[in-house]
Design a protein around this motif. Structure first.
Motif, PDB file in Angstrom:
ATOM      1  N   SER A  97       1.303  -1.558  -0.704  1.00  0.00           N
ATOM      2  CA  SER A  97      -0.085   0.206   0.006  1.00  0.00           C
ATOM      3  C   SER A  97       1.476   1.698  -0.309  1.00  0.00           C
ATOM      4  O   SER A  97       0.595   2.482  -0.284  1.00  0.00           O
ATOM      5  N   GLY A  98       1.912   0.908   1.023  1.00  0.00           N
ATOM      6  CA  GLY A  98       2.418   2.111   0.910  1.00  0.00           C
ATOM      7  C   GLY A  98       3.918   2.702  -0.401  1.00  0.00           C
ATOM      8  O   GLY A  98       4.158   3.648  -0.372  1.00  0.00           O
ATOM      9  N   LEU A  99       3.551   1.904  -1.587  1.00  0.00           N
ATOM     10  CA  LEU A  99       4.205   2.372  -2.658  1.00  0.00           C
ATOM     11  C   LEU A  99       3.440   2.622  -4.168  1.00  0.00           C
ATOM     12  O   LEU A  99       3.824   2.950  -4.923  1.00  0.00           O
ATOM     13  N   ILE A 100       2.304   3.313  -3.355  1.00  0.00           N
ATOM     14  CA  ILE A 100       0.659   3.086  -4.246  1.00  0.00           C
ATOM     15  C   ILE A 100       0.797   4.871  -4.127  1.00  0.00           C
ATOM     16  O   ILE A 100       0.006   5.013  -2.887  1.00  0.00           O
ATOM     17  N   ASP A 101       0.202   5.504  -4.835  1.00  0.00           N
ATOM     18  CA  ASP A 101       0.438   7.255  -5.099  1.00  0.00           C
ATOM     19  C   ASP A 101      -1.315   7.308  -6.068  1.00  0.00           C
ATOM     20  O   ASP A 101      -0.743   6.781  -6.647  1.00  0.00           O
ATOM     21  N   PRO A 102      -1.446   8.619  -5.716  1.00  0.00           N
ATOM     22  CA  PRO A 102      -2.467   8.751  -7.310  1.00  0.00           C
ATOM     23  C   PRO A 102      -1.895   8.623  -8.846  1.00  0.00           C
ATOM     24  O   PRO A 102      -1.458   9.020  -8.331  1.00  0.00           O
ATOM     25  N   ALA A 103      -2.036   7.697  -9.212  1.00  0.00           N
ATOM     26  CA  ALA A 103      -1.567   7.692 -10.474  1.00  0.00           C
ATOM     27  C   ALA A 103      -0.011   7.075 -10.556  1.00  0.00           C
ATOM     28  O   ALA A 103       0.629   7.497 -11.648  1.00  0.00           O
ATOM     29  N   GLU A 104       1.073   6.797  -9.675  1.00  0.00           N
ATOM     30  CA  GLU A 104       1.909   6.683  -9.844  1.00  0.00           C
ATOM     31  C   GLU A 104       2.022   5.216  -8.696  1.00  0.00           C
ATOM     32  O   GLU A 104       1.902   4.921  -7.436  1.00  0.00           O
ATOM     33  N   LEU A 105       3.618   4.376  -8.811  1.00  0.00           N
ATOM     34  CA  LEU A 105       3.796   3.380  -8.177  1.00  0.00           C
ATOM     35  C   LEU A 105       5.189   3.695  -8.483  1.00  0.00           C
ATOM     36  O   LEU A 105       6.078   4.193  -8.757  1.00  0.00           O
ATOM     37  N   ARG A 106       5.529   3.543  -6.990  1.00  0.00           N
ATOM     38  CA  ARG A 106       7.206   4.291  -6.390  1.00  0.00           C
ATOM     39  C   ARG A 106       7.695   2.419  -6.020  1.00  0.00           C
ATOM     40  O   ARG A 106       9.016   2.412  -5.508  1.00  0.00           O
ATOM     41  N   TRP A 107       7.773   2.077  -6.431  1.00  0.00           N
ATOM     42  CA  TRP A 107       8.087  -0.071  -6.435  1.00  0.00           C
ATOM     43  C   TRP A 107       9.734   0.615  -6.908  1.00  0.00           C
ATOM     44  O   TRP A 107       9.959   1.658  -8.033  1.00  0.00           O
ATOM     45  N   GLY A 108      10.966   0.069  -6.131  1.00  0.00           N
ATOM     46  CA  GLY A 108      12.078   0.086  -7.158  1.00  0.00           C
ATOM     47  C   GLY A 108      12.153   1.617  -6.368  1.00  0.00           C
ATOM     48  O   GLY A 108      14.008   2.235  -6.781  1.00  0.00           O
ATOM     49  N   SER A 109      11.783   2.958  -6.232  1.00  0.00           N
ATOM     50  CA  SER A 109      11.877   4.026  -5.772  1.00  0.00           C
ATOM     51  C   SER A 109      12.245   3.843  -4.170  1.00  0.00           C
ATOM     52  O   SER A 109      12.557   5.465  -4.092  1.00  0.00           O
ATOM     53  N   ALA A 110      10.717   4.112  -3.685  1.00  0.00           N
ATOM     54  CA  ALA A 110      10.791   4.158  -2.352  1.00  0.00           C
ATOM     55  C   ALA A 110      11.555   2.895  -1.137  1.00  0.00           C
ATOM     56  O   ALA A 110      10.426   1.395  -2.461  1.00  0.00           O
ATOM     57  N   PRO A 111      11.269   2.584  -0.353  1.00  0.00           N
ATOM     58  CA  PRO A 111      11.788   1.758   0.433  1.00  0.00           C
ATOM     59  C   PRO A 111      10.026   1.413   0.968  1.00  0.00           C
ATOM     60  O   PRO A 111       9.125   1.968   0.784  1.00  0.00           O
ATOM     61  N   THR A 112      10.297  -0.109   1.456  1.00  0.00           N
ATOM     62  CA  THR A 112       8.556  -0.922   2.285  1.00  0.00           C
ATOM     63  C   THR A 112       8.763  -2.195   2.601  1.00  0.00           C
ATOM     64  O   THR A 112      10.475  -1.906   3.008  1.00  0.00           O
ATOM     65  N   ARG A 113       8.326  -1.985   3.330  1.00  0.00           N
ATOM     66  CA  ARG A 113       8.355  -3.248   4.627  1.00  0.00           C
ATOM     67  C   ARG A 113       6.915  -4.690   4.108  1.00  0.00           C
ATOM     68  O   ARG A 113       5.743  -4.342   3.439  1.00  0.00           O
TER      69      ARG A 113
END
Length: 495
Positions: free
Chosen positions: A304-320
């Motif tokens: 969930s933390g990698l999803i913004d409106p119309a944007e995927l931050r996978w690979g550019s933002a850390p997550t758990r």
């Protein structure tokens, strides 16, 4: 001796009120006991607010009940309005009941102690008053989940027809509708979750069947010492109308959370007409754990933390995931398929779809056009019946009137105050716009926004929001609210 003489001459009302405060402070020290009982005592100003509405116009002697009276805050305040002989209460805490009796005796020493003892009893408030009728039922019943409900003394009969996880406080609300006559009032403090929680649905329906909410109080901040739970008070008058829509209680609290009013035009369908909305559960969550690694070249696992409106931050933002940090969480698809247990699930998810974060400041969704990503619980999957509708569906999630509608309708179900939380069922029920031309324009803008970056992306998101607000005939206020929440970290200060 002089100090003792002064104590003896002290106003008995002050002495008994001090005993009540000492009892509450003792419970505050015993935090585990307090949580077990669900006991959190009501601020005086809220007691007065409730009584101003619930007892308005009642004559002296009109019977009033607090079914979970504790040390008697509501009882004493009500007695000052209708008389000690008119108030009744119950609680499972014998010490608190004894204090409540003493406080009432101090209010009016002419009432015999045995009469007060008959009016305020040690008992389960859900059962003690069967067959009685009161002009008003007020109070702050215990907040307890299903796993702890037996500590409140609840019988299975008191929960009949209610969801398994209905909070104890909502069970009290439901039960107390039967304890007032026509034109009677029930005003009980409730957790904010009563507004939209699925298992509280039968309680809301019962209120609509019996009467209407005529006044409402809530706070966007905790007001009870010792708990972060947000609360509200629906003042229900039996026989009043028009009935409050059981699915729209959240709208009552929306102004307190700054959510603008939305009057959506007549619907031309819902998201579920165009797509299948699905949530995954613990089997998928725990089943994926052995197959997840940090691998920028692997099959992305989207949290969930990698999803913004119309944007995927996978690979550019850390997550758990599963309590472990990742830079690029990926699923070893070959190993997962060889194992077999989640192979069918993975194949069903690796299709063109929207991935929607279940909870956020706005509805946050991104298009997986190639069908190359896997969702991590609690991310929702929206698979269109026709892949051509992908960008139209994304535009719906970016529509400020839809987001405000969801924020209000499902208020109280999120983990943080005012967050927008939607389930798969609720996502499927979101309305589609009637203006097809504006919707098509919004879909094109949403597609461009997802493919853009930086300031260009922000401007395209704003333009998408403007167009989709028009598609739903929304207001500038709704657009400004969405922009502030959805793009707060991206807009320049001058915006």
């Amino acid at each position: 001796m002089q100090g003792g003489d002064q104590s003896a001459r002290a106003d008995p009302r002050e002495r008994t009120a001090a005993a009540a405060r000492a009892h509450e402070q003792g419970l505050a020290v015993q935090r585990e006991e307090r949580r077990r009982r669900g006991a959190f005592y009501t601020p005086p100003e809220l007691v007065e607010w409730v009584l101003d509405r619930a007892l308005a116009g009642l004559p002296a002697g009109a019977p009033v009940l607090d079914p979970a009276c504790g040390a008697g805050h509501f009882l004493v305040a009500a007695a000052r309005r209708v008389g000690v002989a008119a108030v009744h209460g119950s609680d499972l805490d014998a010490e608190a009941v004894a204090i409540a009796r003493e406080r009432l005796a101090a209010e009016d020493p002419s009432v015999p102690p045995e009469q007060i003892a008959a009016q305020v009893v040690v008992a389960d408030g859900l059962e003690a008053w069967a067959g009685r009728r009161f002009a008003a039922v007020v109070g702050n019943p215990p907040f307890l989940g299903q796993l702890r409900r037996r500590t409140a003394g609840q019988s299975e009969g008191s929960r009949r027809g209610l969801g398994a996880y209905t909070d104890t406080s909502a069970v009290f609300l439901h039960r107390c509708l039967d304890l007032v006559g026509d034109d009677g009032v029930v005003a009980l403090v409730q957790p904010l979750s009563v507004l939209a929680a699925r298992d509280a649905g039968p309680v809301r329906a019962a209120v609509a069947e019996r009467g209407a909410i005529t006044d409402f109080w809530c706070s966007p901040r905790p007001v009870f010492d010792g708990t972060p739970v947000l609360t509200c008070v629906p003042v229900v008058r039996v026989g009043a109308g028009p009935a409050t829509d059981p699915d729209d209680w959240g709208a009552l609290a929306a102004p307190s959370f700054g959510i603008p009013d939305t009057h959506l035009p007549a619907r031309s369908g819902v998201v579920g007409d165009l797509a299948t909305c699905t949530a995954d559960f613990r089997d998928q969550y725990y089943g994926l754990v052995p197959f997840v690694h940090d691998d920028p070249a692997g099959t992305p696992l989207v949290t969930s933390g990698l999803i913004d409106p119309a944007e995927l931050r996978w690979g550019s933002a850390p997550t758990r995931f599963a309590r472990q940090p990742y830079d690029a969480p990926s699923v070893d698809l070959a190993a997962l398929r060889a194992d077999g247990r989640l192979a069918g699930w993975a194949d069903a998810r690796l299709v063109p779809k929207l991935l929607v974060a279940a909870q956020g400041r706005v509805v946050e969704a991104v298009v997986d056009e190639a069908g190359a990503w896997l969702p991590s619980v609690p991310v929702l999957s929206v698979v269109p019946h026709d892949p051509a509708d992908l960008w139209r569906l994304l535009a719906v999630t970016l529509a400020p009137p839809v987001v405000a509608h969801a924020a209000a309708r499902y208020l109280g179900t999120g983990l943080t105050p005012g967050s927008v939380k939607v389930s798969a069922r609720q996502l499927a029920a979101l309305p589609l716009p009637a203006d097809g031309t504006a919707w098509a324009e919004g879909a094109g803008l949403a597609q461009r926004a997802q493919r853009a970056a930086g300031a260009d992306r922000t401007e395209l998101l704003l333009e998408t929001a403007r167009v989709m607000t028009a598609a739903y005939r929304g207001s500038r206020e709704v657009l400004a609210w969405w922009s502030h929440r959805g793009l707060a970290t991206q807009l320049p200060e001058s915006s």
